[in-house]
Design a protein around this motif. Structure first.
Motif, PDB file in Angstrom:
ATOM      1  N   TYR A  54      45.418 -50.801  13.902  1.00  0.00           N
ATOM      2  CA  TYR A  54      44.455 -51.577  13.228  1.00  0.00           C
ATOM      3  C   TYR A  54      43.367 -50.623  12.616  1.00  0.00           C
ATOM      4  CZ  TYR A  54      41.791 -50.184  17.474  1.00  0.00           C
ATOM      5  OH  TYR A  54      41.094 -49.577  18.391  1.00  0.00           O
ATOM      6  N   LEU A  56      39.207 -49.541  11.687  1.00  0.00           N
ATOM      7  CA  LEU A  56      38.012 -49.883  12.110  1.00  0.00           C
ATOM      8  C   LEU A  56      37.119 -49.013  11.585  1.00  0.00           C
ATOM      9  CD1 LEU A  56      36.063 -51.261  14.311  1.00  0.00           C
ATOM     10  CD2 LEU A  56      36.585 -49.004  15.923  1.00  0.00           C
ATOM     11  N   ASP A  57      36.165 -49.435  10.708  1.00  0.00           N
ATOM     12  CA  ASP A  57      35.046 -48.618  10.116  1.00  0.00           C
ATOM     13  C   ASP A  57      35.744 -47.837   8.982  1.00  0.00           C
ATOM     14  OD1 ASP A  57      32.839 -49.771  11.364  1.00  0.00           O
ATOM     15  OD2 ASP A  57      33.011 -48.205  12.984  1.00  0.00           O
ATOM     16  N   ARG A  61      43.284 -46.944  13.405  1.00  0.00           N
ATOM     17  CA  ARG A  61      43.579 -46.465  14.731  1.00  0.00           C
ATOM     18  C   ARG A  61      44.836 -46.738  15.249  1.00  0.00           C
ATOM     19  NH1 ARG A  61      39.552 -44.012  17.119  1.00  0.00           N
ATOM     20  NH2 ARG A  61      38.711 -45.782  18.639  1.00  0.00           N
ATOM     21  N   GLN A  86      39.167 -58.643  20.803  1.00  0.00           N
ATOM     22  CA  GLN A  86      38.057 -57.484  21.152  1.00  0.00           C
ATOM     23  C   GLN A  86      37.459 -57.134  19.913  1.00  0.00           C
ATOM     24  OE1 GLN A  86      38.463 -54.759  24.603  1.00  0.00           O
ATOM     25  NE2 GLN A  86      40.181 -55.956  25.071  1.00  0.00           N
ATOM     26  N   LYS A  87      38.468 -56.790  18.916  1.00  0.00           N
ATOM     27  CA  LYS A  87      37.717 -56.084  17.520  1.00  0.00           C
ATOM     28  C   LYS A  87      37.065 -56.898  16.895  1.00  0.00           C
ATOM     29  CE  LYS A  87      39.710 -53.977  13.332  1.00  0.00           C
ATOM     30  NZ  LYS A  87      39.521 -55.349  12.699  1.00  0.00           N
ATOM     31  N   ASN A  91      34.018 -55.012  19.232  1.00  0.00           N
ATOM     32  CA  ASN A  91      34.134 -54.001  20.208  1.00  0.00           C
ATOM     33  C   ASN A  91      35.709 -53.273  19.837  1.00  0.00           C
ATOM     34  OD1 ASN A  91      32.259 -54.594  22.242  1.00  0.00           O
ATOM     35  ND2 ASN A  91      33.399 -56.267  22.967  1.00  0.00           N
ATOM     36  N   ASP A  92      35.422 -52.057  19.972  1.00  0.00           N
ATOM     37  CA  ASP A  92      36.580 -51.077  19.627  1.00  0.00           C
ATOM     38  C   ASP A  92      37.640 -51.252  20.823  1.00  0.00           C
ATOM     39  OD1 ASP A  92      38.725 -49.360  19.181  1.00  0.00           O
ATOM     40  OD2 ASP A  92      37.187 -47.572  18.631  1.00  0.00           O
ATOM     41  N   ASP A  95      37.857 -47.925  22.952  1.00  0.00           N
ATOM     42  CA  ASP A  95      36.990 -47.772  23.719  1.00  0.00           C
ATOM     43  C   ASP A  95      36.738 -48.577  25.052  1.00  0.00           C
ATOM     44  OD1 ASP A  95      36.222 -45.681  22.118  1.00  0.00           O
ATOM     45  OD2 ASP A  95      34.823 -46.880  20.906  1.00  0.00           O
TER      46      ASP A  95
END
Length: 425
Positions: A54, A56-57, A61, A86-87, A91-92, A95
């Protein structure tokens, strides 16, 4: 929500598991198949694992979801869906998973038992204890009064109800021991809190906690009127006494090992001591009997090995004949010296009381005849007829008795569970 994508069938995924590469399974789920290496070149199956990919920013990832051989395809898809949700929620997933693992590790750390925590505490402090007996004494008191109740419970679960359950049977019966048990529970729990094994208040703390549940130790002792320390507590008391380097502490230990009167001890001179023969000869003026009318005479006192060791280590002062020197030149200790040691270590007890302690031990824990222990205490024979026929000192028998007493004093503390010494006459 994650974007819709065509999902491959389980049969198709099974066929892809034999083909090296990264295979899209739908909804960001991939099957990574490693090429065969020399290690598993002969194996029929390649190494494959599920991976969620996926963004993220703006960064790609990758999150492993388990081995293909150990995780079902449906389980991998459910894990991937949960992570993508969650993403979407901000949320990551990586993490979040690490945070969950950390929480599990923290819970596992808290799961150690009280017995395990006590063992770790003792080991951590062993090097700082001057007397090696302290570790054995710690273990003995906890083994007797704590472990049967909650030794195998998680240290995080120990509360005030459990602590008081351990203390209730002994607080009034053996207050000195009870207070030590309380303090040791408090120390173990404090260590466990510092190490992250438990949280919250310390239920064994006296101030603000148990002071409302029990009368103060000094109050209990005052009511019981026990000036003589119970013989069950002698081993631990002696261990603590040996941690002190003062002349007065050595004098008190010498008095206990010889069962002598304090006046005889502080007045002892080197002229009275025969280190080679291990004998202390007390002159008539300090060897009087409690039996009125008996003519004072010299008393020969057998010295055990520990008493000889104490004597050899004592400082000497030129021109001072006394064995236990005091603060005034050419003088011995004052009458208050040993009493002050007792006030520091066991308030409410007095040095002279150890003669009663010794007598109680002789009567209850040994098979030595009464006349031997009476002779060791310098008591004259009350019966005039018996006294007329028995003129000897019973010196050899007294030496055996004092050796047994010294061995008991040096034994590990058992706090009420003393094994009787049935010494031969």
């Amino acid at each position: 929500m994650p974007r819709e994508a065509k999902e491959l069938s389980a049969r198709k995924v099974e066929s892809l598991a034999r083909v090296p590469g990264l295979h899209a399974l739908g909804n960001n789920l991939y099957l990574r198949v490693a090429p065969k290496t020399a290690v598993h070149a002969k194996a029929e199956e390649t190494t494959a694992s599920f991976v969620l990919r996926y963004m993220l920013d703006g960064n790609a990832r990758s999150m492993g979801l388990g081995s293909y051989r150990k995780v079902r395809l449906a389980t991998a898809r459910a894990r991937a869906l949960d992570a993508l949700e969650q993403k979407t929620g901000g949320n990551d997933p990586l993490d979040a998973r690490e945070a969950h693992k950390a929480a599990l590790r923290a819970e596992a750390a808290k799961a150690i038992t009280f017995r395990e925590a006590a063992a770790k505490y003792i080991e951590a402090h062993r090097a700082g204890w001057k007397n090696p007996k302290h570790a054995a004494q710690w273990s003995a008191t906890l083994e007797s009064h704590v472990y049967p109740l909650f030794g195998d419970l998680p240290v995080a679960a120990i509360d005030k109800a459990l602590v008081t359950k351990a203390l209730d049977p002994i607080w009034h019966k053996i207050p000195e021991t009870a207070n030590r048990v309380r303090g040791r529970i408090e120390s173990v729990l404090a260590w466990a809190t510092a190490k992250g094994h438990r949280e919250g208040e310390n239920p064994a703390r006296w101030k603000g906690q148990l002071e409302y549940a029990y009368p103060a130790r000094a109050t209990v002792q005052k009511v019981q009127h026990h000036p003589a320390l119970p013989y069950e507590e002698i081993p631990e008391f002696m261990a603590g006494l040996q941690d002190r380097e003062s002349v007065s502490a050595h004098a008190l230990e010498f008095a206990i090992l010889t069962a002598a009167r304090t006046g005889a001890v502080i007045g002892a001179t080197w002229q009275e001591i025969d280190l080679d023969a291990k004998v202390w000869t007390v002159p008539p003026e300090r060897a009087g009997s409690k039996i009125t009318g008996e003519h004072p005479k010299h008393r020969r006192v057998p010295l055990v090995d520990r008493a000889v060791k104490i004597l050899k280590a004592l400082p000497r002062q030129e021109g001072n004949p006394y064995v236990f020197i005091g603060g005034v030149p050419r003088h011995g200790l004052s009458n208050m010296a040993m009493l002050q040691v007792m006030r520091d270590l066991r308030p409410g007890y007095v040095p002279h009381g150890f003669r009663s302690t010794f007598k109680d031990w002789c009567s209850e824990q040994t098979s030595f005849p009464n006349e031997v222990s009476e002779a060791a205490l310098w008591h004259a024979v009350a019966d005039k007829v018996e006294a007329a026929y028995r003129r000897g000192e019973l010196f050899d028998k007294r030496r055996k008795l004092m050796d047994a007493w010294a061995a008991y004093c040096a034994s590990p503390a058992r706090d009420g569970n003393v094994v009787p010494l049935r010494a031969a006459e």
